[in-house]
Design an enzyme around this catalytic site. Structure first.
Site, PDB file in Angstrom:
ATOM      1  N   GLY A 156      34.477  43.251  44.649  1.00 34.92           N
ATOM      2  CA  GLY A 156      33.503  42.700  43.688  1.00 34.92           C
ATOM      3  C   GLY A 156      32.925  41.428  44.271  1.00 34.92           C
ATOM      4  NE  ARG A 157      29.448  38.801  39.534  1.00 32.22           N
ATOM      5  CZ  ARG A 157      29.884  39.679  38.638  1.00 32.22           C
ATOM      6  NH1 ARG A 157      31.163  40.072  38.647  1.00 32.22           N
ATOM      7  NH2 ARG A 157      29.072  40.186  37.733  1.00 32.22           N
ATOM      8  NE  ARG A 239      43.219  37.540  34.293  1.00 32.58           N
ATOM      9  CZ  ARG A 239      42.384  36.580  34.700  1.00 32.58           C
ATOM     10  NH1 ARG A 239      42.586  35.970  35.847  1.00 32.58           N
ATOM     11  NH2 ARG A 239      41.358  36.223  33.944  1.00 32.58           N
ATOM     12  CD  GLU A 268      49.165  33.151  35.168  1.00 34.69           C
ATOM     13  OE1 GLU A 268      48.398  32.469  34.462  1.00 34.69           O
ATOM     14  OE2 GLU A 268      48.803  33.750  36.171  1.00 34.69           O
ATOM     15  CG  HIS A 287      45.607  31.230  36.667  1.00 38.47           C
ATOM     16  ND1 HIS A 287      45.940  32.278  35.851  1.00 38.47           N
ATOM     17  CD2 HIS A 287      44.299  31.430  36.994  1.00 38.47           C
ATOM     18  CE1 HIS A 287      44.892  33.073  35.687  1.00 38.47           C
ATOM     19  NE2 HIS A 287      43.875  32.574  36.378  1.00 38.47           N
ATOM     20  CB  ILE A 288      44.522  26.014  40.839  1.00 39.29           C
ATOM     21  CG1 ILE A 288      45.217  26.453  42.150  1.00 39.29           C
ATOM     22  CG2 ILE A 288      45.481  25.235  39.939  1.00 39.29           C
ATOM     23  CD1 ILE A 288      45.578  25.287  43.077  1.00 39.29           C
ATOM     24  N   GLY A 289      42.550  29.100  40.889  1.00 38.81           N
ATOM     25  CA  GLY A 289      41.467  29.690  41.685  1.00 38.81           C
ATOM     26  C   GLY A 289      40.119  29.022  41.448  1.00 38.81           C
TER      27      GLY A 289
HETATM   28  C1  GLV Z   1      40.456  33.027  35.914  1.00 40.76           C
HETATM   29  O1  GLV Z   1      41.498  33.546  36.127  1.00 40.76           O
HETATM   30  C2  GLV Z   1      39.294  33.721  35.503  1.00 40.76           C
HETATM   31  O2  GLV Z   1      39.359  34.921  35.184  1.00 40.76           O
HETATM   32  O3  GLV Z   1      38.239  33.080  35.465  1.00 40.76           O
HETATM   33  C1  GLV Z   2      34.679  38.555  39.542  1.00 39.58           C
HETATM   34  O1  GLV Z   2      33.879  38.330  38.673  1.00 39.58           O
HETATM   35  C2  GLV Z   2      34.464  39.514  40.621  1.00 39.58           C
HETATM   36  O2  GLV Z   2      33.549  40.325  40.465  1.00 39.58           O
HETATM   37  O3  GLV Z   2      35.161  39.462  41.629  1.00 39.58           O
END
Ligand code: GLV
Ligand code: GLV
Length: 321
Positions: A156-157, A239, A268, A287-289
Site C-alpha cells: 500500500g502507501r 498492527r 497493547e 507504537h510510534i510509527g
Molecule cells: C497508527 O497505527 C495508525 O493506524 O495511524
Molecule cells: C496506509 O494507509 C497504507 O496504505 O499503507
C-alpha cells in the site's frame, strides 16, 4: 447548525479551537487509554461527531446506541471500528492516510537498521563499558542491509514508501505480496510480486504493511515462521495481531530467526513476556510509527478537516471506504 463534538483523547489545542471557532460545542474527555464501548455510548449518546483514536473501541453497539454523523479517527488503520455497523447506522467514518506514510516508512527503515546493526545493545554497552579496544573480529557482528532482499507484505502507501527508501537508498532487492500486481512499482523498484510463502523464504528482511482483518490476523505464526531464513529479520509497524507473538518469541529464542523490530504488539499496551525475554534480538518501540511532531499535527488537522466538512454538509475528505 451547532453540533456536539466529543474528543476522546488529548489532541493539539489548536485543533479543538478550530472546532469551537466553527461554532460547535466541543467536549474533551482526554482519556489517556482510549474508551470502551460502554464509555463511548455514555459520552456520545447526544453527540454528532467523534474525534477518536485507535484505542477507542467503536463496536457495533456504539453505532446502534448513538446517532453520530461522523467518526473521524486520527489514524490510518481502522481495525478498532466496526465499519459495517457504522455504514448501517449511517455514520461516516474517516481516517488519516497519506500524511503519515513517510514517517511510518522511516520508522520501518529505522527498525530494520537498528536490528541489523544492534543499535540498542551497542548503545547500552557503550554507556556501560565505553568502546573498549577496537577489534576487527568483534562479536556479535551485524548484518548488511545494503544489497539485501526486502520482502514487503502489502504494497500500500507505506509499503511503497518503504520500497522507495530501501531500493534507492540501500540498493535492496524488492519482493512484495499484494492482491493485484503493481506494474508501476515493478517498473520503478524492479520489484517482483510473489505468494507469501515464497516471499518469506527468499527475503533477508520481511516488513508487514497489510491492514489487520480476519484474513491477516496471525499471518506470521509458527507455520509461516518456519519458511523464513534463520538469518532473516522481521519488521512490524502495522498492527500487532498480524503476528503471533508467542510463536515469534519462540522462533527468536531457538535461532529460527535472527531478529525482529516491532513497533506494534498483539495486546497493547502490554508486550508479551516471552518477547521481552529474548533480549536484544528484538528491538521494541511503543507504537510510534507516525510520532513526529509534523506528522501528528497533520493527522489531527486532517481528522478535524473531515469533521468540519461533514458537519458543513460537504463530502468527507478521507473516508474509510
Ligand atoms: C497508527 O497505527 C495508525 O493506524 O495511524
Ligand atoms: C496506509 O494507509 C497504507 O496504505 O499503507
Amino acid at each position: 447548525m451547532v453540533a456536539k463534538i466529543v474528543v476522546t483523547q488529548p489532541v493539539h489545542a489548536e485543533q479543538v479551537q478550530r472546532l469551537r471557532d466553527a461554532g460547535h460545542e466541543v467536549v474533551t474527555l482526554d482519556s489517556p487509554r482510549g474508551l470502551s464501548a460502554a464509555e463511548l455510548i455514555e459520552h456520545t449518546k447526544d453527540a454528532d461527531a467523534l474525534l477518536s483514536q485507535l484505542t477507542d473501541k467503536l463496536t457495533e453497539e456504539v453505532f446502534a446506541e448513538t446517532r453520530l454523523t461522523i467518526v473521524a479517527t486520527i489514524a490510518t488503520g481502522f481495525d478498532n471500528i466496526d465499519v459495517d455497523a457504522a455504514q448501517k447506522a449511517g455514520t461516516i467514518v474517516t481516517r488519516t492516510p497519506d500524511v503519515l506514510t513517510d514517517a511510518t516508512a522511516d520508522l520501518a527503515m529505522t527498525l530494520m537498521l537498528a536490528v541489523a546493526r544492534q543499535i540498542p545493545e551497542s548503545d547500552a554497552s557503550t554507556r556501560e563499558h565505553g568502546t573498549g579496544p577496537f577489534q576487527l573480529l568483534r562479536e556479535p557482528m551485524g548484518i548488511d542491509i545494503s544489497g539485501a532482499t526486502l520482502g514487503i507484505v502489502g504494497l500500500g502507501r507505506i509499503g511503497e514508501a518503504l520500497a522507495h527508501r530501501a531500493h534507492f537508498g540501500f540498493g535492496m532487492k524488492i519482493l512484495y505480496t499484494a492482491r493485484s500486481a503493481h506494474p508501476a512499482a515493478e517498473e520503478r523498484f524492479g520489484a517482483s510480486r510473489l505468494p507469501l510463502g515464497q516471499l518469506l523464504a527468499e527475503s533477508d528482511v520481511v516488513s508487514l504493511h497489510v491492514p489487520l482483518n480476519d484474513e491477516t490476523r496471525h499471518l506470521i505464526d509458527r507455520e509461516t515462521l518456519t519458511l523464513m531464513k534463520p538469518t532473516a529479520i522481521l519488521i512490524n509497524t502495522g498492527r500487532g495481531p498480524l503476528i503471533n507473538e508467542r510463536d515469534l518469541a519462540e522462533a527468536l529464542r531457538t535461532n529460527q530467526l535472527a531478529g525482529a523490530g516491532l513497533d506494534v504488539f498483539e495486546n497493547e499496551p502490554d508486550v508479551h513476556p516471552d518477547l521481552l525475554a529474548v533480549g536484544s534480538r528484538a528491538v521494541l518501540t511503543p507504537h510510534i510509527g507516525s510520532a513526529t511532531a509534523k506528522t501528528r499535527r497533520a493527522m489531527a488537522s486532517l481528522a478535524v478537516d473531515n469533521i468540519l466538512a461533514v458537519l458543513a454538509g460537504d463530502p468527507p475528505l478521507t473516508p474509510v471506504k
